[in-house]
Design an enzyme around this catalytic site. Structure first.
Site, PDB file in Angstrom:
ATOM      1  N   LYS A 203       1.096  -1.479  -0.341  1.00 23.80           N
ATOM      2  CA  LYS A 203       0.270  -0.062   0.124  1.00 23.80           C
ATOM      3  C   LYS A 203       0.406   0.993   0.002  1.00 23.80           C
ATOM      4  O   LYS A 203       0.663   2.311  -0.663  1.00 23.80           O
ATOM      5  CB  LYS A 203      -1.055   0.034   0.981  1.00 23.80           C
ATOM      6  N   CYS A 257      -3.100  10.984   1.305  1.00 15.67           N
ATOM      7  CA  CYS A 257      -1.950   9.254   0.998  1.00 15.67           C
ATOM      8  C   CYS A 257      -0.115   9.543   0.063  1.00 15.67           C
ATOM      9  O   CYS A 257       0.162   9.134   0.981  1.00 15.67           O
ATOM     10  CB  CYS A 257      -3.139   9.079  -0.165  1.00 15.67           C
TER      11      CYS A 257
HETATM   12  N1  SAJ Z   1      -0.993  15.240  -8.676  1.00 20.68           N
HETATM   13  C1  SAJ Z   1      -0.087  16.007 -10.066  1.00 20.68           C
HETATM   14  N2  SAJ Z   1       0.110  14.874 -10.803  1.00 20.68           N
HETATM   15  C2  SAJ Z   1      -0.718  13.982 -11.653  1.00 20.68           C
HETATM   16  C3  SAJ Z   1      -0.768  13.514 -10.594  1.00 20.68           C
HETATM   17  C4  SAJ Z   1      -1.554  14.022  -9.195  1.00 20.68           C
HETATM   18  O1  SAJ Z   1       0.416  17.319  -9.322  1.00 20.68           O
HETATM   19  O2  SAJ Z   1      -0.051  13.894 -12.316  1.00 20.68           O
HETATM   20  C5  SAJ Z   1      -1.521  15.688  -7.504  1.00 20.68           C
HETATM   21  C6  SAJ Z   1      -3.351  15.896  -7.506  1.00 20.68           C
HETATM   22  O3  SAJ Z   1      -3.363  17.045  -7.543  1.00 20.68           O
HETATM   23  C7  SAJ Z   1      -3.349  15.611  -5.785  1.00 20.68           C
HETATM   24  C8  SAJ Z   1      -1.768  14.606  -5.577  1.00 20.68           C
HETATM   25  O4  SAJ Z   1      -0.633  14.702  -6.493  1.00 20.68           O
HETATM   26  O5  SAJ Z   1      -2.574  17.330  -5.304  1.00 20.68           O
HETATM   27  C9  SAJ Z   1      -2.723  12.721  -5.665  1.00 20.68           C
HETATM   28  O6  SAJ Z   1      -3.732  13.376  -6.385  1.00 20.68           O
HETATM   29  P1  SAJ Z   1      -3.787  11.086  -6.565  1.00 20.68           P
HETATM   30  O7  SAJ Z   1      -5.111  11.934  -8.027  1.00 20.68           O
HETATM   31  O8  SAJ Z   1      -2.821  11.142  -7.220  1.00 20.68           O
HETATM   32  O9  SAJ Z   1      -4.196  10.658  -5.354  1.00 20.68           O
HETATM   33  P2  SAJ Z   1      -5.164  10.367  -4.256  1.00 20.68           P
HETATM   34  O10 SAJ Z   1      -4.251  10.893  -2.861  1.00 20.68           O
HETATM   35  O11 SAJ Z   1      -6.231  11.180  -4.181  1.00 20.68           O
HETATM   36  O12 SAJ Z   1      -5.594   8.739  -4.318  1.00 20.68           O
HETATM   37  C10 SAJ Z   1      -3.960   7.997  -4.128  1.00 20.68           C
HETATM   38  C11 SAJ Z   1      -4.249   6.842  -5.008  1.00 20.68           C
HETATM   39  N3  SAJ Z   1      -3.136   5.776  -4.674  1.00 20.68           N
HETATM   40  C12 SAJ Z   1      -3.206   6.011  -6.758  1.00 20.68           C
HETATM   41  O13 SAJ Z   1      -3.321   6.359  -7.936  1.00 20.68           O
HETATM   42  C13 SAJ Z   1      -1.417   4.535  -6.648  1.00 20.68           C
HETATM   43  C14 SAJ Z   1      -5.280   6.040  -4.831  1.00 20.68           C
HETATM   44  O14 SAJ Z   1      -5.786   4.599  -5.325  1.00 20.68           O
HETATM   45  C15 SAJ Z   1      -5.425   5.942  -3.056  1.00 20.68           C
HETATM   46  O15 SAJ Z   1      -6.583   5.268  -2.892  1.00 20.68           O
HETATM   47  C16 SAJ Z   1      -5.276   6.899  -2.243  1.00 20.68           C
HETATM   48  O16 SAJ Z   1      -3.769   7.659  -3.101  1.00 20.68           O
HETATM   49  C17 SAJ Z   1      -4.928   6.098  -1.443  1.00 20.68           C
HETATM   50  O17 SAJ Z   1      -6.295   6.098  -0.337  1.00 20.68           O
HETATM   51  O18 SAJ Z   1      -3.761   5.291  -0.727  1.00 20.68           O
END
Ligand code: SAJ
Length: 412
Positions: A203, A257
């Protein structure tokens, strides 16, 4: 099956909803009295499609009940937050420990206890298991303990809770089998049975993978702004390669996360986890990068700041880099915040935020920001400039100047 879920937040409440929809009885426990009262009237506190209707119906049918105290049940699921400890980046297990202790008086032989909260590797074996052993249970014989991390994306939680594959990390093989029977109530994805420590690290690594990749994209954006290349074009071109998937640069990484879980690994092996820590530092440096370019665009004046949620189309602002940016800029600028997904009396309408503004700063990719009212912007701003840190504005009329990570080098 009766399930008692400790923590009725972003994960606990949707999980409760799905058990209810699949003919289980659920007691949802939380420490917030206001939340409990609302939930018992079918009013939910999270913005997540599909959940409100299920909970309303479950309350009516008396299969869902929110409560301040646990009850006897077949399975207990812990979904409480695990922040990190600022001094040493380690996982703060205090809420998990309190939740485990709170169920002790209600536990009976044969029950299953599942920790869903994201926890550092070894936490189940070293810290959580002894809580139940000290209460007289033999794990794997008369109590079954497992770590089964959630892995869902806000905005798609119901869909992903049902269809995503699920890691079931038992303290013993018997524990994994018992925990898989609990998720078998509603999960349609594969249930992958393993050890607790493997589940914990898997995880943390999932979110670390994403954090490191985002850091790489952010570093690319910085390099491009320095040497005069369009970073967005580079990403688009490179991603045409069948095995390349550069992520998107942005104002930083928020949420509960990605911004936290990598630290849990780092704290366990600080001398070795070098890339992981550097990625965190790089992503944490992005608010400064944004502020530096804001200063280059306008040295003073009013900024209409659009979006403080950590990601688009959610009202979740936990760990959002927007707050860091606001605090860094507010000494030198008038900041007018607009976020249609967050209920905050200090936030303004789009019209009021942009009135007489000198710059529109986009920090979040809400759908509402993808098609801005350009004629209103031109009416409200005498010299309209947009700095889009999320690359969501594709085209602007000639009266508006647009900066994004593709052309920041023009300002260097
Ligand atoms: N972000 C970027 N660039 C990108 C992608 C995201 O700057 O290319 C930023 C977003 O704006 C945001 C942050 O990253 O601030 C996180 O966003 P996210 O959509 O990547 O992740 P979370 O935190 O909403 O959800 C993640 C997910 N993990 C993965 O994709 C590996 C989700 O599947 C998990 O369940 C969740 O964390 C968790 O609960 O751990």
């Amino acid at each position: 099956m009766k399930v008692c879920i400790i923590g009725q937040g972003y994960i606990g409440l949707p999980t409760a909803a799905l058990f209810c929809r699949n003919h289980c009885e659920v007691v949802g426990v939380d420490i917030s009295e206001e939340m409990i009262n609302n939930l018992n009237n079918g009013i939910i506190h999270i913005e997540e499609p599909g959940i409100s209707d299920i909970i309303k119906k479950a309350v009516e049918l008396e299969v869902y009940k929110a409560s301040l105290t646990p009850e006897k049940a077949d399975a207990f699921i812990i979904t409480v937050p695990t922040p990190y400890i600022v001094e040493n980046y380690s996982c703060d297990l205090s809420y998990v420990i309190t939740a485990c202790e709170s169920i002790l008086p209600y536990l009976e032989k044969g029950n299953t206890v599942i920790i869903e909260s994201t926890i550092a590797p070894m936490s189940t074996d070293e810290t959580i298991k002894p809580i139940f052993e000290n209460a007289g249970f033999t794990i794997g014989k008369d109590l079954y303990l497992a770590h089964c991390p959630e892995r869902v994306l806000p905005g798609r939680i119901i869909e992903e809770l049902i269809h995503n594959d699920r890691i079931i990390g038992g303290v013993t093989p018997e524990c994994a089998v018992k925990a898989s029977e609990v998720y078998g109530q509603f999960v349609k994805g594969d249930l992958m049975l393993t050890e607790a420590k493997t589940a914990e690290l898997s995880k943390c690594m999932e979110n670390t993978f994403r954090d490191v990749n985002i850091a790489l994209a952010n570093e690319l954006a910085k390099i491009c702004s320095e040497i005069g290349v369009n970073a967005l074009d580079v990403i688009e071109m490179a991603n045409k390669h069948p095995r390349v998937n550069l992520h998107s640069p942005g104002p930083g990484v928020g949420g509960h996360c990605l911004a936290i879980d990598p630290y849990f690994i780092y704290a366990k092996a600080p001398e070795t986890a070098k890339i992981i820590k550097l990625a965190r530092d790089t992503n944490n440096s992005m608010p400064d990068f944004v502020c530096d370019y804001v200063k280059k665009i306008i040295p003073k004046g009013k900024i209409a700041l659009l979006g403080v949620s950590y990601k688009g189309n959610t009202g979740d602002d936990r760990e959002s880099p927007a707050y860091d940016i606001i605090s860094k800029l507010s000494g030198d600028y008038e900041i007018a915040v607009h976020d249609p997904h967050i209920d905050n009396p200090d936030f303004l309408s789009f019209d009021d935020a942009t009135k007489d503004a000198d710059l529109i700063l986009i920090l979040c990719d809400h759908d509402e920001f993808k098609e801005l009212d350009f004629s209103l912007i031109c009416e409200n701003m005498s010299n309209p400039v947009i700095f889009d840190t999320k690359n969501i504005i594709k085209e602007v009329p000639s009266e508006i100047k647009l900066f994004n990570y593709g052309n920041l080098y023009e300002l260097s």
